[in-house]
Design a protein around this motif. Structure first.
Motif, PDB file in Angstrom:
ATOM      1  N   ARG A 193     -23.353  -7.729  78.279  1.00  0.00           N
ATOM      2  CA  ARG A 193     -22.839  -7.132  79.519  1.00  0.00           C
ATOM      3  C   ARG A 193     -21.508  -7.748  79.935  1.00  0.00           C
ATOM      4  N   THR A 194     -21.247  -8.965  79.485  1.00  0.00           N
ATOM      5  CA  THR A 194     -19.947  -9.583  79.747  1.00  0.00           C
ATOM      6  C   THR A 194     -18.865  -8.930  78.897  1.00  0.00           C
ATOM      7  N   TYR A 195     -19.149  -8.734  77.621  1.00  0.00           N
ATOM      8  CA  TYR A 195     -18.191  -8.054  76.741  1.00  0.00           C
ATOM      9  C   TYR A 195     -17.904  -6.635  77.243  1.00  0.00           C
ATOM     10  N   LEU A 196     -18.948  -5.901  77.604  1.00  0.00           N
ATOM     11  CA  LEU A 196     -18.774  -4.527  78.072  1.00  0.00           C
ATOM     12  C   LEU A 196     -17.987  -4.486  79.373  1.00  0.00           C
ATOM     13  N   TYR A 197     -18.228  -5.458  80.239  1.00  0.00           N
ATOM     14  CA  TYR A 197     -17.477  -5.549  81.493  1.00  0.00           C
ATOM     15  C   TYR A 197     -15.999  -5.803  81.225  1.00  0.00           C
ATOM     16  N   MET A 198     -15.702  -6.755  80.363  1.00  0.00           N
ATOM     17  CA  MET A 198     -14.306  -7.103  80.111  1.00  0.00           C
ATOM     18  C   MET A 198     -13.541  -5.920  79.529  1.00  0.00           C
ATOM     19  N   GLU A 199     -14.178  -5.170  78.653  1.00  0.00           N
ATOM     20  CA  GLU A 199     -13.506  -3.999  78.090  1.00  0.00           C
ATOM     21  C   GLU A 199     -13.299  -2.925  79.149  1.00  0.00           C
ATOM     22  N   GLN A 200     -14.264  -2.771  80.029  1.00  0.00           N
ATOM     23  CA  GLN A 200     -14.144  -1.779  81.096  1.00  0.00           C
ATOM     24  C   GLN A 200     -13.110  -2.192  82.141  1.00  0.00           C
ATOM     25  N   ARG A 201     -13.055  -3.458  82.449  1.00  0.00           N
ATOM     26  CA  ARG A 201     -12.189  -3.973  83.507  1.00  0.00           C
ATOM     27  C   ARG A 201     -10.717  -4.038  83.079  1.00  0.00           C
ATOM     28  N   TYR A 202     -10.480  -4.431  81.841  1.00  0.00           N
ATOM     29  CA  TYR A 202      -9.106  -4.674  81.383  1.00  0.00           C
ATOM     30  C   TYR A 202      -8.766  -3.748  80.219  1.00  0.00           C
ATOM     31  N   LYS A 203      -7.905  -2.794  80.471  1.00  0.00           N
ATOM     32  CA  LYS A 203      -7.592  -1.762  79.489  1.00  0.00           C
ATOM     33  C   LYS A 203      -6.934  -2.329  78.232  1.00  0.00           C
ATOM     34  N   ARG A 204      -6.273  -3.460  78.336  1.00  0.00           N
ATOM     35  CA  ARG A 204      -5.604  -4.020  77.158  1.00  0.00           C
ATOM     36  C   ARG A 204      -6.594  -4.681  76.192  1.00  0.00           C
ATOM     37  N   TYR A 205      -7.838  -4.907  76.631  1.00  0.00           N
ATOM     38  CA  TYR A 205      -8.829  -5.528  75.763  1.00  0.00           C
ATOM     39  C   TYR A 205      -9.746  -4.466  75.161  1.00  0.00           C
ATOM     40  N   LYS A 206      -9.860  -4.457  73.845  1.00  0.00           N
ATOM     41  CA  LYS A 206     -10.724  -3.521  73.149  1.00  0.00           C
ATOM     42  C   LYS A 206     -11.545  -4.256  72.094  1.00  0.00           C
ATOM     43  N   MET A 207     -12.821  -3.962  72.068  1.00  0.00           N
ATOM     44  CA  MET A 207     -13.681  -4.487  71.016  1.00  0.00           C
ATOM     45  C   MET A 207     -13.540  -3.640  69.757  1.00  0.00           C
ATOM     46  N   SER A 208     -13.891  -4.222  68.640  1.00  0.00           N
ATOM     47  CA  SER A 208     -14.004  -3.422  67.421  1.00  0.00           C
ATOM     48  C   SER A 208     -15.235  -2.515  67.563  1.00  0.00           C
ATOM     49  N   LYS A 209     -15.293  -1.470  66.776  1.00  0.00           N
ATOM     50  CA  LYS A 209     -16.443  -0.566  66.831  1.00  0.00           C
ATOM     51  C   LYS A 209     -17.733  -1.296  66.496  1.00  0.00           C
ATOM     52  N   GLN A 210     -17.659  -2.188  65.526  1.00  0.00           N
ATOM     53  CA  GLN A 210     -18.836  -2.958  65.122  1.00  0.00           C
ATOM     54  C   GLN A 210     -19.313  -3.873  66.238  1.00  0.00           C
TER      55      GLN A 210
END
Length: 261
Positions: A193-210
């Protein structure tokens, strides 16, 4: 001690959580605002979030108000032994993961020159000259207490499953191998939920699909605990923004409780 995922809440503690959620939802403190100071962020967490729940994320170790750790029985480490005595504030999403999206981190900046006239880049440069980076680095939702030796060993490694690896710290189930890390089960939902939050909150941060797929699985597999809901509401009252990934699950618990009444 370390709360397992199976016992999410009890009626009594749930009611306390409901009260907190309703109060904060009704009125967010007017003084709430994010900080761009990493040192201030750590103090806020120590004094206003974890003051009554001094337990580390990965190993469930207790620590006191002076950040001294009581190591779990059977905890061992072959590296960073001095850092095992203290807690440190861990970026669950490593600062490098979003830091490299900043030019100052990758290339430096004219203002990033030390006292000897030598140019520098990386985290120190981004922190020195870019306010957006400082806000991301200081986001309270992404900071968790960890035994210093575990924080150091995890470094900036991505999370994954390491089924063949053995625990790296004895009785603590954290695994680190080949520049990858597998957290204990009790920490996986929080991490997701921290990773998902950071991606949602900050547009410049993106996780890999995996990585996103793994976090989505962990988010569903390991639901929120009472402490996670309480922590999120405390941070919301300080920082002024909501972690909707956590909040939506906390609200579902409230709805479930009301339905069962």
């Amino acid at each position: 001690m370390f709360q397992t995922q199976k016992s999410r809440y009890t009626p009594t503690t749930l009611l306390e959580t409901i009260i907190v959620i309703l109060l904060v939802t009704a009125s967010t403190a007017t003084s709430a605002e994010p900080t761009d100071s990493f040192n201030k962020a750590k103090k806020l967490l120590e004094n206003k979030v974890y003051y009554d729940h001094r337990v580390t994320l990965y190993c469930g170790a207790a620590f006191d108000e002076k950040k001294n750790v009581t190591l779990p029985k059977g905890f061992v480490t072959s590296k960073h032994k001095k850092r095992a005595k203290r807690i440190e504030w861990e970026h669950v999403v490593p600062a490098e993961n979003f830091g490299r999206t900043f030019k100052e981190w990758r290339e430096g900046h004219p203002l990033c020159v030390d006292s000897k006239g030598k140019s520098f880049k990386g985290r120190n440069c981004a922190s020195k000259v870019n306010k957006e980076y400082r806000y991301m680095q200081s986001d309270l939702y992404n900071l968790y207490p960890a035994i210093g030796a575990v924080n150091a060993s995890r470094s900036n490694y991505n999370f994954t499953m390491l089924p063949q690896a053995k625990p790296s710290f004895g009785s603590c189930a954290m695994k680190i191998e080949n520049r990858k890390a597998e957290p204990p089960e009790a920490a996986r939902g929080v991490i997701a939920r921290t990773y998902l939050y950071m991606e949602q909150r900050y547009k410049r941060y993106k996780m890999s699909k995996q990585q996103r797929k793994l976090m989505e699985v962990w988010n569903k597999q390991y639901p929120v605990t009472e402490w996670e809901c309480k922590r999120a509401e405390r941070i919301r009252s300080i920082q002024g923004n909501m972690n909707s990934i956590v909040n939506s699950q906390c609200q579902d618990i409230v709805s479930e409780f009301n339905f069962l009444r």
